[in-house]
Scaffold this motif. Structure first.
Motif, mmCIF file in Angstrom:
data_model
loop_
_atom_site.group_PDB
_atom_site.id
_atom_site.type_symbol
_atom_site.label_atom_id
_atom_site.label_comp_id
_atom_site.label_asym_id
_atom_site.label_seq_id
_atom_site.Cartn_x
_atom_site.Cartn_y
_atom_site.Cartn_z
ATOM 1 N N LEU A 128 0.831 -1.255 0.247
ATOM 2 C CA LEU A 128 0.023 -0.262 -0.160
ATOM 3 C C LEU A 128 0.901 1.213 0.008
ATOM 4 C CD1 LEU A 128 -2.677 -0.925 2.341
ATOM 5 C CD2 LEU A 128 -2.879 -1.001 -0.102
ATOM 6 N N SER A 129 1.928 1.208 0.526
ATOM 7 C CA SER A 129 2.825 2.385 0.759
ATOM 8 C C SER A 129 3.435 2.808 -0.728
ATOM 9 C CB SER A 129 4.076 2.147 1.801
ATOM 10 O OG SER A 129 3.443 2.080 2.820
ATOM 11 N N MET A 130 3.798 1.592 -1.404
ATOM 12 C CA MET A 130 4.372 1.644 -2.769
ATOM 13 C C MET A 130 3.195 2.178 -3.746
ATOM 14 S SD MET A 130 7.354 -1.556 -3.028
ATOM 15 C CE MET A 130 6.116 -2.802 -2.495
ATOM 16 N N SER A 131 2.248 1.845 -3.677
ATOM 17 C CA SER A 131 1.159 2.033 -4.445
ATOM 18 C C SER A 131 0.917 3.367 -4.142
ATOM 19 C CB SER A 131 -0.078 1.058 -4.434
ATOM 20 O OG SER A 131 0.165 -0.118 -4.727
ATOM 21 N N TYR A 132 0.537 3.806 -2.845
ATOM 22 C CA TYR A 132 0.456 5.495 -2.723
ATOM 23 C C TYR A 132 1.405 6.187 -3.414
ATOM 24 C CZ TYR A 132 -1.191 9.567 -0.508
ATOM 25 O OH TYR A 132 -1.681 10.940 0.016
ATOM 26 N N LEU A 133 2.511 5.905 -3.114
ATOM 27 C CA LEU A 133 3.559 6.669 -3.709
ATOM 28 C C LEU A 133 3.675 6.581 -5.145
ATOM 29 C CD1 LEU A 133 6.407 8.265 -3.328
ATOM 30 C CD2 LEU A 133 7.723 5.825 -3.482
ATOM 31 N N ALA A 134 3.387 5.701 -5.736
ATOM 32 C CA ALA A 134 3.265 5.458 -7.439
ATOM 33 C C ALA A 134 2.091 6.404 -7.722
ATOM 34 C CB ALA A 134 3.100 4.030 -7.682
ATOM 35 N N ARG A 135 1.058 6.459 -6.887
ATOM 36 C CA ARG A 135 -0.211 7.172 -7.408
ATOM 37 C C ARG A 135 -0.010 8.589 -7.018
ATOM 38 N NH1 ARG A 135 -3.056 10.146 -5.079
ATOM 39 N NH2 ARG A 135 -5.112 10.914 -4.818
ATOM 40 N N THR A 136 0.876 8.914 -6.249
ATOM 41 C CA THR A 136 1.220 10.415 -5.812
ATOM 42 C C THR A 136 2.148 10.883 -6.811
ATOM 43 O OG1 THR A 136 1.100 10.013 -3.478
ATOM 44 C CG2 THR A 136 2.232 11.991 -4.411
ATOM 45 N N LYS A 137 3.029 10.187 -7.492
ATOM 46 C CA LYS A 137 3.872 10.449 -8.463
ATOM 47 C C LYS A 137 3.195 10.450 -10.008
ATOM 48 C CE LYS A 137 8.166 9.312 -6.492
ATOM 49 N NZ LYS A 137 9.055 10.409 -6.589
ATOM 50 N N VAL A 138 2.272 9.505 -10.173
ATOM 51 C CA VAL A 138 1.174 9.675 -11.322
ATOM 52 C C VAL A 138 0.645 10.974 -11.409
ATOM 53 C CG1 VAL A 138 -0.731 8.680 -12.464
ATOM 54 C CG2 VAL A 138 1.195 7.135 -11.823
ATOM 55 N N PHE A 139 -0.159 11.290 -10.216
ATOM 56 C CA PHE A 139 -0.959 12.395 -9.914
ATOM 57 C C PHE A 139 -0.092 13.750 -10.261
ATOM 58 C CE2 PHE A 139 -3.393 15.616 -7.377
ATOM 59 C CZ PHE A 139 -4.413 15.346 -7.786
#
Length: 163
Positions: A128-139
């Motif tokens: 979940l931490s990695m996914s949230y970081l990836a989501r933030t970078k995509v955003f």
């Protein structure tokens, strides 16, 4: 330049073909238990398997492949997924991996008791931490927002409290 693209295209085609063959043969792997005799011992020219816990080799193989098939399908999905949330696929993969280890262990008395939920908590938190970081970078890429403020806020939480 063109040779590189032809080689990359042929590698892509080969990899895709291997994945397609693996996916197409999945039902045959699952029904492997049908060739196992209904007894405690399964003797082949390669190995001899004795089912201690399940008391029937066919039941043991059916249980193991019932855990292995979803595990390897989820691994293929994880390795081929190009979405930002692909780390979340590791959560059910870890659950099936743990259940597969339990199924292979003949000393296990009960399966699927829910103990794997406690075992995979670190996997869930990391995914979940990695996914949230990836989501933030995509955003950030899509909307052009500077996330350095968020990163500084996450790096130094103690500075907020001691000012």
């Amino acid at each position: 330049m063109q040779k590189k693209s032809i080689k990359a295209g042929s590698n892509y085609l080969l990899t895709g073909s291997i994945v397609a063959v693996i996916l197409a043969t999945t039902p045959y792997f699952f029904y492997t238990y049908e060739v196992v005799p209904d007894g405690m011992v399964w003797d082949t020219f390669l190995f001899t398997y004795t089912s201690n816990h399940y008391e029937h080799a066919v039941l043991s193989v059916w249980t193991i492949f019932g855990k292995f098939i979803p595990f390897y399908l989820l691994m293929i999905w994880f390795l081929t997924c190009k979405h930002w949330w692909y780390h979340c696929i590791l959560i059910p993969t870890a659950m099936y991996g743990y259940q597969l280890i339990q199924a292979l262990n003949d000393d296990v008395k009960f399966m699927d008791k829910g103990e794997e939920l406690g075992f995979i908590v670190p996997v869930v938190v990391a995914c979940l931490s990695m996914s949230y970081l990836a989501r933030t970078k995509v955003f950030d890429k899509v909307h052009g927002i500077d996330i350095s403020e968020i990163e500084n806020y996450v790096k130094k939480p103690s500075d907020r409290f001691f000012k």
